[in-house]
Design a protein around this motif. Structure first.
Motif, PDB file in Angstrom:
ATOM      1  N   TRP A 199     -32.662  -7.867  25.586  1.00 12.18           N
ATOM      2  CA  TRP A 199     -31.427  -7.876  24.798  1.00 12.18           C
ATOM      3  C   TRP A 199     -30.896  -6.439  24.756  1.00 12.18           C
ATOM      4  O   TRP A 199     -31.593  -5.530  24.280  1.00 12.18           O
ATOM      5  CB  TRP A 199     -31.684  -8.414  23.394  1.00 12.18           C
ATOM      6  N   LEU A 200     -29.695  -6.243  25.261  1.00 10.93           N
ATOM      7  CA  LEU A 200     -29.147  -4.899  25.381  1.00 10.93           C
ATOM      8  C   LEU A 200     -28.258  -4.530  24.199  1.00 10.93           C
ATOM      9  O   LEU A 200     -27.451  -5.342  23.732  1.00 10.93           O
ATOM     10  CB  LEU A 200     -28.331  -4.762  26.677  1.00 10.93           C
ATOM     11  N   LYS A 201     -28.436  -3.295  23.744  1.00  9.98           N
ATOM     12  CA  LYS A 201     -27.611  -2.744  22.671  1.00  9.98           C
ATOM     13  C   LYS A 201     -27.096  -1.374  23.109  1.00  9.98           C
ATOM     14  O   LYS A 201     -27.577  -0.813  24.088  1.00  9.98           O
ATOM     15  CB  LYS A 201     -28.417  -2.634  21.372  1.00  9.98           C
ATOM     16  N   GLU A 202     -26.137  -0.830  22.338  1.00 10.65           N
ATOM     17  CA  GLU A 202     -25.532   0.449  22.678  1.00 10.65           C
ATOM     18  C   GLU A 202     -25.680   1.421  21.532  1.00 10.65           C
ATOM     19  O   GLU A 202     -25.459   1.072  20.362  1.00 10.65           O
ATOM     20  CB  GLU A 202     -24.044   0.246  23.012  1.00 10.65           C
ATOM     21  N   THR A 203     -26.066   2.657  21.853  1.00  8.32           N
ATOM     22  CA  THR A 203     -26.200   3.689  20.828  1.00  8.32           C
ATOM     23  C   THR A 203     -24.830   4.274  20.498  1.00  8.32           C
ATOM     24  O   THR A 203     -23.840   3.986  21.170  1.00  8.32           O
ATOM     25  CB  THR A 203     -27.115   4.832  21.307  1.00  8.32           C
ATOM     26  N   SER A 204     -24.792   5.118  19.465  1.00  5.21           N
ATOM     27  CA  SER A 204     -23.529   5.763  19.072  1.00  5.21           C
ATOM     28  C   SER A 204     -23.032   6.709  20.163  1.00  5.21           C
ATOM     29  O   SER A 204     -21.851   7.055  20.206  1.00  5.21           O
ATOM     30  CB  SER A 204     -23.720   6.536  17.764  1.00  5.21           C
ATOM     31  N   THR A 205     -23.934   7.127  21.058  1.00  7.18           N
ATOM     32  CA  THR A 205     -23.539   8.006  22.166  1.00  7.18           C
ATOM     33  C   THR A 205     -23.227   7.202  23.437  1.00  7.18           C
ATOM     34  O   THR A 205     -23.191   7.739  24.539  1.00  7.18           O
ATOM     35  CB  THR A 205     -24.644   9.032  22.471  1.00  7.18           C
ATOM     36  N   LEU A 206     -23.032   5.889  23.287  1.00  6.02           N
ATOM     37  CA  LEU A 206     -22.618   4.982  24.363  1.00  6.02           C
ATOM     38  C   LEU A 206     -23.681   4.776  25.438  1.00  6.02           C
ATOM     39  O   LEU A 206     -23.371   4.440  26.577  1.00  6.02           O
ATOM     40  CB  LEU A 206     -21.308   5.463  25.014  1.00  6.02           C
ATOM     41  N   LYS A 207     -24.939   4.971  25.087  1.00  9.09           N
ATOM     42  CA  LYS A 207     -26.030   4.711  26.020  1.00  9.09           C
ATOM     43  C   LYS A 207     -26.625   3.344  25.707  1.00  9.09           C
ATOM     44  O   LYS A 207     -26.897   3.015  24.546  1.00  9.09           O
ATOM     45  CB  LYS A 207     -27.102   5.791  25.904  1.00  9.09           C
ATOM     46  N   MET A 208     -26.830   2.547  26.739  1.00 12.91           N
ATOM     47  CA  MET A 208     -27.399   1.205  26.550  1.00 12.91           C
ATOM     48  C   MET A 208     -28.916   1.288  26.537  1.00 12.91           C
ATOM     49  O   MET A 208     -29.528   2.167  27.151  1.00 12.91           O
ATOM     50  CB  MET A 208     -26.939   0.278  27.680  1.00 12.91           C
ATOM     51  N   LYS A 245     -23.041  -4.246  30.521  1.00 13.34           N
ATOM     52  CA  LYS A 245     -22.802  -2.826  30.798  1.00 13.34           C
ATOM     53  C   LYS A 245     -24.120  -2.116  31.104  1.00 13.34           C
ATOM     54  O   LYS A 245     -25.079  -2.215  30.350  1.00 13.34           O
ATOM     55  CB  LYS A 245     -22.120  -2.175  29.582  1.00 13.34           C
ATOM     56  N   ASN A 246     -24.168  -1.390  32.246  1.00 12.19           N
ATOM     57  CA  ASN A 246     -25.339  -0.610  32.662  1.00 12.19           C
ATOM     58  C   ASN A 246     -26.621  -1.440  32.755  1.00 12.19           C
ATOM     59  O   ASN A 246     -27.728  -0.900  32.690  1.00 12.19           O
ATOM     60  CB  ASN A 246     -25.580   0.563  31.710  1.00 12.19           C
ATOM     61  N   GLN A 247     -26.489  -2.745  32.946  1.00 10.61           N
ATOM     62  CA  GLN A 247     -27.649  -3.648  32.924  1.00 10.61           C
ATOM     63  C   GLN A 247     -28.720  -3.257  33.932  1.00 10.61           C
ATOM     64  O   GLN A 247     -29.911  -3.149  33.587  1.00 10.61           O
ATOM     65  CB  GLN A 247     -27.187  -5.085  33.191  1.00 10.61           C
ATOM     66  N   ILE A 248     -28.331  -3.050  35.191  1.00 10.87           N
ATOM     67  CA  ILE A 248     -29.322  -2.735  36.228  1.00 10.87           C
ATOM     68  C   ILE A 248     -29.996  -1.399  35.918  1.00 10.87           C
ATOM     69  O   ILE A 248     -31.220  -1.260  36.049  1.00 10.87           O
ATOM     70  CB  ILE A 248     -28.664  -2.701  37.624  1.00 10.87           C
ATOM     71  N   ARG A 249     -29.214  -0.438  35.482  1.00 14.02           N
ATOM     72  CA  ARG A 249     -29.751   0.893  35.208  1.00 14.02           C
ATOM     73  C   ARG A 249     -30.787   0.857  34.091  1.00 14.02           C
ATOM     74  O   ARG A 249     -31.854   1.486  34.187  1.00 14.02           O
ATOM     75  CB  ARG A 249     -28.594   1.843  34.878  1.00 14.02           C
ATOM     76  N   VAL A 250     -30.501   0.111  33.037  1.00 14.06           N
ATOM     77  CA  VAL A 250     -31.454  -0.014  31.924  1.00 14.06           C
ATOM     78  C   VAL A 250     -32.703  -0.768  32.369  1.00 14.06           C
ATOM     79  O   VAL A 250     -33.834  -0.366  32.084  1.00 14.06           O
ATOM     80  CB  VAL A 250     -30.804  -0.737  30.719  1.00 14.06           C
ATOM     81  N   HIS A 251     -32.503  -1.859  33.108  1.00 11.41           N
ATOM     82  CA  HIS A 251     -33.644  -2.678  33.510  1.00 11.41           C
ATOM     83  C   HIS A 251     -34.544  -1.978  34.524  1.00 11.41           C
ATOM     84  O   HIS A 251     -35.758  -2.202  34.539  1.00 11.41           O
ATOM     85  CB  HIS A 251     -33.156  -4.029  34.046  1.00 11.41           C
TER      86      HIS A 251
END
Length: 312
Positions: A199-208, A245-251
């Motif tokens: 489950w993806l979330k986003e920080t206040s600095t726009l990082k997933m 957003k940024n799914q592959i990069r996070v995974h």
């Protein structure tokens, strides 16, 4: 006449540029633009005809057309001008793969933004394609269907009307049949294939990031398989079940093998001046014709060059 003086301009306009009217050809059977032109303009060579297309010298029913595979229908008029069009802007970091009345499919180079905010003036794929469609109709617009990160290259598409955009986004899972990437990741991925779900979330600095709490955020599912591997890098084929957003990069970071050059998501190496991620295949059902369309691009050479030693 004195030496050094320029010759006087002869009467009758011999020095005027002649504006030869365009040659016009009627289409009598269905086909594609390039073969049609090669037939009509013989003995002009293939490269010459391609150059005419690239320089805006060809129009179909008075609309400038640059695509080799543009479909032709009986009754249409193809015009070929001797004059290169100065109004046709050259696309930067962008190549049109397919265009019709409903969609534009393009190949975007790494380094080009897909779309920017209204306050930004940077050149983007969106701005260039808007200018492209407005050559034929000053009121024309394009509409975003999905995005690629700035440093990700590959196939993406835009809609040419709000109705098509809504239809495709509302039925994305049914309409898009294949959406695959290749990723160059750090280290040796030992498992030949696998699936990452989080489950993806986003920080206040726009990082997933992947939330440790189930059902907390947007569900994201990524499937991968190893195409090539060495001690330092692995080349993965990646299929998205969801498009976050940024799914592959996070995974890939979650997998313990971040994408090469992706410092934001844990990469320690930068083998080339871009992100090691490329959108290789996009296949979908055309929103108005129902026809199946598939676009596949080559794996970037810098990705493959990381495995040259292993091949020897």
């Amino acid at each position: 006449m004195k030496k050094g003086n320029k010759p006087s301009r002869p009467r009758g306009g011999a020095f005027k540029r002649s504006h030869t009217p365009p040659r016009r050809f009627e289409v009598t059977e269905e086909g594609e633009l390039l073969p049609f032109l090669l037939n009509k303009l013989a003995p002009q060579g293939r490269n010459t005809v391609k150059s005419m297309l690239a320089h805006g010298q060809v129009s179909v029913d008075d609309r400038t057309e640059k695509l080799y595979n543009h479909p032709l229908r009986p009754g249409q008029i193809v015009s070929v001008s001797k004059e290169r069009s100065s109004a046709v802007p050259q696309l930067v970091g962008l190549r049109i793969l397919h265009e019709d009345d409903a969609v534009i499919v393009v190949h975007k180079d790494a380094g080009l933004l897909s779309i920017a905010t209204e306050r930004e003036t940077e050149l983007t794929a969106y701005r260039q394609l808007t200018a492209h469609v407005r050559l034929a109709d000053p009121r024309a617009r394009i509409f975003v269907l999905h995005r690629l990160d700035r440093e990700t290259s590959g196939v993406m598409m835009f809609a040419k009307s709000e109705q098509v955009q809504k239809k495709m986004q509302d039925n994305w899972k049914d309409i898009v049949k294949e959406r695959t990437y290749v990723a160059l990741v750090e280290g040796l991925v030992k498992k030949a294939s696998g699936t990452i779900s989080s489950w993806l979330k986003e920080t206040s600095t726009l990082k997933m990031y992947s939330s440790p709490v189930p059902n907390d955020g947007q569900h994201a599912i990524t499937h991968y398989k190893v195409l090539r591997a060495s001690r330092n890098y692995s080349l993965l084929g990646i299929e998205l079940e969801t498009g976050r957003k940024n799914q592959i990069r996070v995974h890939m970071q979650d997998l313990g093998h971040p994408i090469a050059g992706d410092k934001k998501y844990g990469s320690k190496t930068k083998p080339f001046n871009r992100l090691g991620l490329h959108a290789r295949v996009l296949a979908f059902e055309h929103p108005t014709t129902g026809k199946q369309l598939r676009f596949e691009t080559d794996i970037p050479k810098p990705f493959l060059s990381q495995f040259k030693d292993e091949a020897q």
